[in-house]
Enzyme design. Sequence first.
Site, PDB file in Angstrom:
ATOM      1  N   GLU A  20      75.856  37.108  26.695  1.00 62.19           N
ATOM      2  CA  GLU A  20      75.733  35.732  27.173  1.00 62.19           C
ATOM      3  C   GLU A  20      74.504  35.025  26.606  1.00 62.19           C
ATOM      4  O   GLU A  20      74.510  33.831  26.382  1.00 62.19           O
ATOM      5  CB  GLU A  20      75.673  35.726  28.712  1.00 62.19           C
ATOM      6  CG  GLU A  20      75.553  34.335  29.328  1.00 62.19           C
ATOM      7  CD  GLU A  20      76.760  33.455  29.045  1.00 62.19           C
ATOM      8  OE1 GLU A  20      76.629  32.219  29.090  1.00 62.19           O
ATOM      9  OE2 GLU A  20      77.840  34.020  28.772  1.00 62.19           O
ATOM     10  N   ARG A  54      68.916  33.294  -2.514  1.00 62.70           N
ATOM     11  CA  ARG A  54      69.320  32.729  -3.805  1.00 62.70           C
ATOM     12  C   ARG A  54      68.286  31.745  -4.345  1.00 62.70           C
ATOM     13  O   ARG A  54      68.324  31.384  -5.522  1.00 62.70           O
ATOM     14  CB  ARG A  54      70.687  32.056  -3.683  1.00 62.70           C
ATOM     15  CG  ARG A  54      70.713  30.847  -2.784  1.00 62.70           C
ATOM     16  CD  ARG A  54      72.133  30.364  -2.529  1.00 62.70           C
ATOM     17  NE  ARG A  54      72.807  30.014  -3.757  1.00 62.70           N
ATOM     18  CZ  ARG A  54      72.661  28.860  -4.401  1.00 62.70           C
ATOM     19  NH1 ARG A  54      71.843  27.946  -3.907  1.00 62.70           N
ATOM     20  NH2 ARG A  54      73.300  28.610  -5.516  1.00 62.70           N
ATOM     21  N   ASP A  72      71.873  22.105  -6.636  1.00 57.51           N
ATOM     22  CA  ASP A  72      72.834  22.318  -5.552  1.00 57.51           C
ATOM     23  C   ASP A  72      72.991  21.080  -4.685  1.00 57.51           C
ATOM     24  O   ASP A  72      72.080  20.252  -4.582  1.00 57.51           O
ATOM     25  CB  ASP A  72      72.374  23.474  -4.643  1.00 57.51           C
ATOM     26  CG  ASP A  72      72.607  24.822  -5.283  1.00 57.51           C
ATOM     27  OD1 ASP A  72      73.449  24.914  -6.178  1.00 57.51           O
ATOM     28  OD2 ASP A  72      71.931  25.787  -4.870  1.00 57.51           O
TER      29      ASP A  72
END
Length: 244
Positions: free
Chosen positions: A116, A154, A169
């Site tokens: 939870e 990366r 990117d």
Amino acid sequence: MKIDFMTLFPEMFDGVLNESILKKAQEKEAVQFRIINFRDYSSNKHNNVDDYPYGGGAGMVLQPQPIFDAVEDIERQTDAKPKVILVCPQGERFTQAKAEQLATEEHLLFICGHYEGYDERIREHLVTDEISIGDFVLTGGELASMVIADSVVRLLPGVLGNEDSPVLDSYSSGLLEHPHYTRPADFRGMKVPEVLLSGNHKRIEEWREQESLRRTFTRRPDLLETYPLTEKQKSLIKQWENEK
């Protein structure tokens, strides 16, 4: 960089961390991964790490003792105090900017919860960053921590073959990345834009910048609200708005 994952399910990490770019990053000694099962730090005879919440309610809550002992043990083993990251749907929304920030750290430690939730004292006294990968709930923090780690690793120097790749990117520049094409130039009548075949690098760069802006305008116009648009870019957007 050192990246530690604290988890109850170590086997979940085997495939992801030992394939593709993450595997190459380890081979290049750009990153070192370690998986810690914090059940090993439980102080009770049944090795329980969770209990029922005070005040009642559904589910089980992770106890503070195993988490505190595990983090403190890891900190004793390292010179640079790690950035302790709680992967949690209540946390800061993960972005490329956050990935770039984390890529400058020496040591990341992910706490991957289950059940939870966490005892609030973990959040208040151990954690430096709370991160969410989106407005949804997963069974545990393992998948989210691997997503974040992949995004960060990366960006480390030498990990990608082309050093320009992370710079270009989507989101790194503030805009979505432009379209890409490869051979053949004509596939079933679908042709590569002529400008990309021209050999004119200035025109190609201008086309890519314009298509990056167009893609962002079409798919993520919210990103343009804070992007420093030039007068030329504003003119293009106005033109596209009129066309719509």
